[in-house]
Design a protein around this motif. Structure first.
Motif, PDB file in Angstrom:
ATOM      1  N   ILE A  69       0.835  -1.206   0.000  1.00  0.00           N
ATOM      2  CA  ILE A  69       0.000   0.000   0.000  1.00  0.00           C
ATOM      3  C   ILE A  69       0.867   1.254   0.000  1.00  0.00           C
ATOM      4  O   ILE A  69       0.620   2.208  -0.747  1.00  0.00           O
ATOM      5  N   GLU A  70       1.918   1.263   0.831  1.00  0.00           N
ATOM      6  CA  GLU A  70       2.798   2.425   0.890  1.00  0.00           C
ATOM      7  C   GLU A  70       3.507   2.655  -0.444  1.00  0.00           C
ATOM      8  O   GLU A  70       3.637   3.807  -0.894  1.00  0.00           O
ATOM      9  N   ASP A  71       3.950   1.591  -1.088  1.00  0.00           N
ATOM     10  CA  ASP A  71       4.629   1.721  -2.385  1.00  0.00           C
ATOM     11  C   ASP A  71       3.673   2.274  -3.443  1.00  0.00           C
ATOM     12  O   ASP A  71       4.058   3.125  -4.261  1.00  0.00           O
ATOM     13  N   GLN A  72       2.425   1.793  -3.433  1.00  0.00           N
ATOM     14  CA  GLN A  72       1.454   2.256  -4.410  1.00  0.00           C
ATOM     15  C   GLN A  72       1.083   3.718  -4.180  1.00  0.00           C
ATOM     16  O   GLN A  72       0.869   4.474  -5.135  1.00  0.00           O
ATOM     17  N   LEU A  73       1.043   4.137  -2.920  1.00  0.00           N
ATOM     18  CA  LEU A  73       0.739   5.534  -2.625  1.00  0.00           C
ATOM     19  C   LEU A  73       1.868   6.450  -3.073  1.00  0.00           C
ATOM     20  O   LEU A  73       1.630   7.608  -3.458  1.00  0.00           O
ATOM     21  N   GLU A  74       3.093   5.952  -3.028  1.00  0.00           N
ATOM     22  CA  GLU A  74       4.225   6.735  -3.549  1.00  0.00           C
ATOM     23  C   GLU A  74       4.053   6.986  -5.047  1.00  0.00           C
ATOM     24  O   GLU A  74       4.318   8.084  -5.543  1.00  0.00           O
ATOM     25  N   VAL A  75       3.593   5.965  -5.757  1.00  0.00           N
ATOM     26  CA  VAL A  75       3.363   6.104  -7.199  1.00  0.00           C
ATOM     27  C   VAL A  75       2.244   7.096  -7.479  1.00  0.00           C
ATOM     28  O   VAL A  75       2.280   7.852  -8.459  1.00  0.00           O
ATOM     29  N   MET A  76       1.256   7.123  -6.589  1.00  0.00           N
ATOM     30  CA  MET A  76       0.069   7.950  -6.811  1.00  0.00           C
ATOM     31  C   MET A  76       0.308   9.423  -6.550  1.00  0.00           C
ATOM     32  O   MET A  76      -0.601  10.242  -6.712  1.00  0.00           O
ATOM     33  N   GLN A  77       1.513   9.797  -6.141  1.00  0.00           N
ATOM     34  CA  GLN A  77       1.810  11.210  -5.933  1.00  0.00           C
ATOM     35  C   GLN A  77       1.709  12.009  -7.227  1.00  0.00           C
ATOM     36  O   GLN A  77       1.445  13.208  -7.216  1.00  0.00           O
ATOM     37  N   GLN A  78       1.925  11.342  -8.353  1.00  0.00           N
ATOM     38  CA  GLN A  78       1.894  12.015  -9.644  1.00  0.00           C
ATOM     39  C   GLN A  78       0.579  11.806 -10.391  1.00  0.00           C
ATOM     40  O   GLN A  78       0.466  12.160 -11.559  1.00  0.00           O
ATOM     41  N   LYS A  79      -0.409  11.198  -9.752  1.00  0.00           N
ATOM     42  CA  LYS A  79      -1.688  10.942 -10.403  1.00  0.00           C
ATOM     43  C   LYS A  79      -2.765  11.880  -9.859  1.00  0.00           C
ATOM     44  O   LYS A  79      -2.610  12.459  -8.787  1.00  0.00           O
ATOM     45  N   LYS A  80      -3.836  11.997 -10.611  1.00  0.00           N
ATOM     46  CA  LYS A  80      -4.957  12.829 -10.168  1.00  0.00           C
ATOM     47  C   LYS A  80      -5.859  12.025  -9.240  1.00  0.00           C
ATOM     48  O   LYS A  80      -6.452  11.036  -9.647  1.00  0.00           O
TER      49      LYS A  80
END
Length: 458
Positions: free
Chosen positions: A179-190
């Motif tokens: 979950i933490e890794d995926q949230l890092e990726v989502m920093q650049q998403k809307k």
């Protein structure tokens, strides 16, 4: 957005700031004198509290040295970010730095009980749109040192704060890391709402059933945390998302633990039986009338025959018309204000039901069947599971219209096989039936005291 350093001239800083904010009319830029120096006070009137601004400026004018103010900005980027948060930035002539005053408006509602998760007994408070308040409500109920909170920021434009809450030692570490890794990726998403965030996290799970459980209740959230689940909360959202979750969790209620053991167990079985009934009841009517008329008791044959013989449509279209009508009334009731919505639901249902029967478009029997189906569907507290139920009922009705009871059995088996196959974050969705675990079945399907379970373990 520019990263230029602040200038010593107030006029240049004012011009740059107005340009960055596209000359929006809610930008307040006031020239004034503070401690015998020219100063520029910058804020958004829709975000900053005027009373707080006056109080802090009065305190500064009273003699507090500007150097003692702890938070400062030195470039346009930091200044704009501070203003967007509701703060006020004070620029002083001759200085290339600004002083940040904490003046954000507070429009918090009280943590009242959620409308869609009411209980008869128990706590009557719920989450609100403030992340810190929601974490506070959880910690008030779960006073444990191993309660861990991890903060992340997601969204390229919105920059929403997200909290991952779990109990160290109980929650799965691999799931937390994922979950933490995926949230890092989502920093650049809307990301605008928590639903978008969780749907992205669980995008690999292919199922029509709800993959996460939404709740607005702190007591329900803490109960799942003690079971090793993970709660995801987002600022500006009044719900917590519980993952990973199982199918049977959607049929549990906080009221179960405030009732006696037998009452709580009975209510759980009623909810589960209502789900199954709402799923296959209309299809069963279609199959009986179309293919299996002989199973109707002899005393009822005349009543049923008289009811359906004048109807111009086959049973499938009868049921389809009534279900669509019920769905239209339900959607209208949700969108309208509460008093009007309740009136539409009651009056609309009675008038339309009576009218279609009188007109001979549907039979009395199908009205009873669909009404009972609607009542059974209302026992499911989860809105998402209710949507799944309504969607699945249509293909089962089609199967019943084509193949009778064989179609119902075949379609039901397909759903069961699918449930047994699905995994959410490496956790079996249909646990404890698949894989089978008798001890967990007693805990999930039956309402048993924890103390009783502990004694048996010893």
């Amino acid at each position: 957005m520019p990263y230029d350093e602040l200038q010593e001239t107030l006029a240049e800083n004012k011009q740059t700031l107005e340009k960055v904010f596209q000359h929006t009319e809610d930008l307040q830029v006031q020239m004034m004198t503070l401690q015998e120096k020219k100063a520029l006070v910058c804020s958004l009137k829709t975000m900053a509290d005027d009373q707080k601004i006056v109080q802090q400026l009065t305190t500064m004018e009273a003699g507090i040295s500007l150097k003692e103010m702890s938070e400062k900005v030195t470039n346009i980027q930091d200044m704009v970010e501070a203003i967007l948060l509701g703060n006020t930035v004070v620029l002083v002539e001759g200085k290339q730095e600004g002083i940040v005053l904490q003046t954000a408006q507070e429009h918090e509602r009280s943590p009242d009980e959620p409308e869609n998760e009411r209980v008869v007994q128990g706590a009557h408070n719920g989450f609100i749109e403030n992340l810190d308040v929601n974490i506070h409500l959880i910690r008030r109920r779960l006073k444990q040192e191993d309660l861990h909170v991890t903060y992340k920021t997601v969204g390229k434009e919105t920059e929403n704060n997200v909290a991952i809450v779990y109990l160290k030692g109980k929650a799965n570490e691999e799931t937390i890391q994922y979950i933490e890794d995926q949230l890092e990726v989502m920093q650049q998403k809307k990301v605008r709402v928590i639903g978008e965030l969780v749907n992205y996290l669980l995008r690999h799970v292919k199922t029509i059933f709800p993959k996460k459980l939404y709740t607005e209740r702190p007591d329900r959230t803490t109960a799942y945390l003690t079971e090793g689940k993970i709660a995801i909360l987002m600022d500006n959202s009044a719900i917590a998302c519980i993952v990973p979750i199982s199918f049977f969790a959607f049929f549990q209620s906080p009221d179960d633990f405030n009732e006696q053991i037998y009452d709580g167990t009975l209510f759980r079985f009623i909810r589960l039986a209502s789900f199954i009934g709402a799923l296959i009841f209309p299809a069963t009517y279609i199959a009986i009338i179309t293919y299996h008329f002989e199973i109707i008791p002899f005393e009822m044959i005349t009543l049923v025959k008289n009811s359906i013989e004048t109807v111009p449509f086959p049973p499938f279209f009868e049921a389809f018309i009534m279900i669509v009508t019920i769905e239209l009334i339900r959607e209208a009731g949700i969108r309208l204000p509460s008093p009007i919505g309740q009136t539409i639901g009651i009056v609309g249902g009675i008038i339309i039901g009576e009218a279609v029967v009188t007109a001979g478009l549907v039979s009395n029997v199908v009205v009873i069947v669909i009404a009972l189906t609607a009542i059974m569907s209302f026992t499911i507290a989860s809105y998402e599971m209710g949507n799944t139920l309504r969607i699945l009922s249509f293909p089962i009705m089609v199967a019943a219209a084509l193949f009778g009871f064989v179609g119902i059995v075949a379609s039901t088996l397909i759903i069961l096989f699918h449930l047994c196959k699905v995994k959410v974050l490496n956790t079996p969705y249909f646990f404890p039936l698949a894989p089978f675990d008798f001890a967990s079945i007693k805990r999930i399907l039956f309402r048993i005291h924890r103390e009783t379970m502990d004694v048996k373990k010893k």
